[in-house]
Design a protein around this motif. Structure first.
Motif, short mmCIF file in Angstrom:
data_model
loop_
_atom_site.label_atom_id
_atom_site.label_comp_id
_atom_site.label_asym_id
_atom_site.label_seq_id
_atom_site.Cartn_x
_atom_site.Cartn_y
_atom_site.Cartn_z
N LEU A 26 0.88 -1.16 0.00
CA LEU A 26 0.00 0.00 0.00
C LEU A 26 0.92 1.22 0.00
N VAL A 27 0.86 1.99 -1.08
CA VAL A 27 1.75 3.14 -1.24
C VAL A 27 1.11 4.35 -0.58
N VAL A 28 1.78 4.86 0.45
CA VAL A 28 1.25 5.98 1.21
C VAL A 28 2.14 7.20 0.98
N PRO A 29 1.58 8.33 0.54
CA PRO A 29 2.41 9.51 0.30
C PRO A 29 3.21 9.89 1.54
N ASP A 30 4.49 10.16 1.36
CA ASP A 30 5.37 10.63 2.42
C ASP A 30 5.56 9.64 3.56
N ARG A 31 5.18 8.37 3.32
CA ARG A 31 5.40 7.36 4.35
C ARG A 31 5.92 6.09 3.71
N THR A 32 6.45 5.22 4.54
CA THR A 32 6.93 3.94 4.03
C THR A 32 5.74 3.11 3.55
N ALA A 33 5.92 2.44 2.42
CA ALA A 33 4.85 1.60 1.89
C ALA A 33 4.52 0.49 2.89
N VAL A 34 3.25 0.15 2.98
CA VAL A 34 2.79 -0.85 3.94
C VAL A 34 2.59 -2.18 3.21
N PRO A 35 3.34 -3.23 3.62
CA PRO A 35 3.15 -4.52 2.95
C PRO A 35 1.85 -5.19 3.38
N LEU A 36 1.18 -5.81 2.46
CA LEU A 36 0.01 -6.60 2.79
C LEU A 36 -0.15 -7.71 1.78
N VAL A 37 -1.08 -8.60 2.06
CA VAL A 37 -1.28 -9.76 1.20
C VAL A 37 -2.66 -9.68 0.57
N ALA A 38 -2.74 -10.02 -0.71
CA ALA A 38 -4.04 -10.10 -1.37
C ALA A 38 -4.23 -11.52 -1.89
N ARG A 39 -5.45 -12.01 -1.77
CA ARG A 39 -5.77 -13.31 -2.34
C ARG A 39 -6.59 -13.09 -3.59
N LEU A 40 -6.13 -13.71 -4.69
CA LEU A 40 -6.82 -13.59 -5.96
C LEU A 40 -7.55 -14.89 -6.25
N ASP A 41 -8.80 -14.77 -6.63
CA ASP A 41 -9.60 -15.95 -6.97
C ASP A 41 -10.21 -15.78 -8.34
N ARG A 54 9.83 -4.95 -12.07
CA ARG A 54 8.59 -4.59 -12.76
C ARG A 54 7.42 -4.78 -11.82
N VAL A 55 6.59 -3.76 -11.72
CA VAL A 55 5.41 -3.85 -10.87
C VAL A 55 4.18 -3.43 -11.66
N ILE A 56 3.04 -3.76 -11.11
CA ILE A 56 1.78 -3.26 -11.63
C ILE A 56 1.20 -2.37 -10.54
N ASN A 57 0.81 -1.16 -10.94
CA ASN A 57 0.19 -0.22 -10.02
C ASN A 57 -1.32 -0.34 -10.12
N ILE A 58 -1.99 -0.26 -8.97
CA ILE A 58 -3.45 -0.34 -8.94
C ILE A 58 -3.95 0.77 -8.03
N THR A 59 -4.85 1.62 -8.53
CA THR A 59 -5.52 2.56 -7.63
C THR A 59 -7.00 2.22 -7.58
N LEU A 60 -7.53 2.25 -6.38
CA LEU A 60 -8.94 1.98 -6.14
C LEU A 60 -9.55 3.22 -5.50
N PHE A 105 -15.11 6.28 0.23
CA PHE A 105 -14.35 6.38 1.48
C PHE A 105 -12.92 6.87 1.26
N GLY A 106 -12.53 7.01 0.01
CA GLY A 106 -11.18 7.47 -0.24
C GLY A 106 -10.52 6.69 -1.36
N GLN A 107 -9.21 6.89 -1.48
CA GLN A 107 -8.48 6.25 -2.56
C GLN A 107 -7.30 5.47 -1.98
N ALA A 108 -6.98 4.36 -2.62
CA ALA A 108 -5.82 3.57 -2.20
C ALA A 108 -4.98 3.26 -3.43
N HIS A 109 -3.67 3.30 -3.27
CA HIS A 109 -2.74 3.00 -4.35
C HIS A 109 -1.85 1.83 -3.89
#
Length: 142
Positions: free
Chosen positions: A19-34, A88-94, A98-102
């Motif tokens: 999770l890319v947060v402006p001016d902060r360290t990115a927060v690692p998390l896990v996503a499950r894809l189905d 190489r990464v893929i960027n996703i913004t949602l 309630f707000g936006q997440a990158h």
């Protein structure tokens, strides 16, 4: 719904995202894809943020596929290629009310997962896997 482990009908994987947060360290998390042949156009992504229940979003399979090579999507979901620390990464913004997440995620595990989904349901053959009668009946019952 078919058993998640049955080969040939469904695919599932876990991918480490940041999770890319402006001016902060990115927060690692896990996503499950189905992915399931019964819903051939869609990929369900459950973001595990640690505390609450996972946050689920539904993505068009084609959107994620295209987003690996060029910017794709409009509105609430946008996907585009990039690089992070030489990878190489893929960027996703949602976006939601309630707000936006990158997020960014490494391309390799995502590409492997997408490849598996196309082995289950080849591109252009999705309509052969959709049971329209059942879909219509399901909507009429509500």
């Amino acid at each position: 719904m078919a058993n998640m482990n049955s080969s040939g009908i469904t695919a599932t994987t876990e991918v480490g995202l940041r999770l890319v947060v402006p001016d902060r360290t990115a927060v690692p998390l896990v996503a499950r894809l189905d992915y399931a042949a019964s819903d051939p156009y869609a990929i369900s992504v459950a973001f595990h943020t640690g505390e609450d229940d996972p946050v689920e979003w539904i993505f068009a399979r084609e959107l994620l596929t295209v987003g690996i090579v060029r910017p794709a999507g409009e509105g609430d979901v946008r996907v585009w290629p990039g690089s992070s620390e030489g990878e190489r990464v893929i960027n996703i913004t949602l976006s939601s009310p309630f707000g936006q997440a990158h997020f960014d995620a490494p391309v390799s595990p995502l590409a492997e997962f997408l490849h598996r989904t196309y082995e289950i349901v080849p591109a252009g053959q999705e309509d052969e896997y959709v049971d329209l009668d059942a879909e219509i009946e399901q909507h009429l019952q509500h």
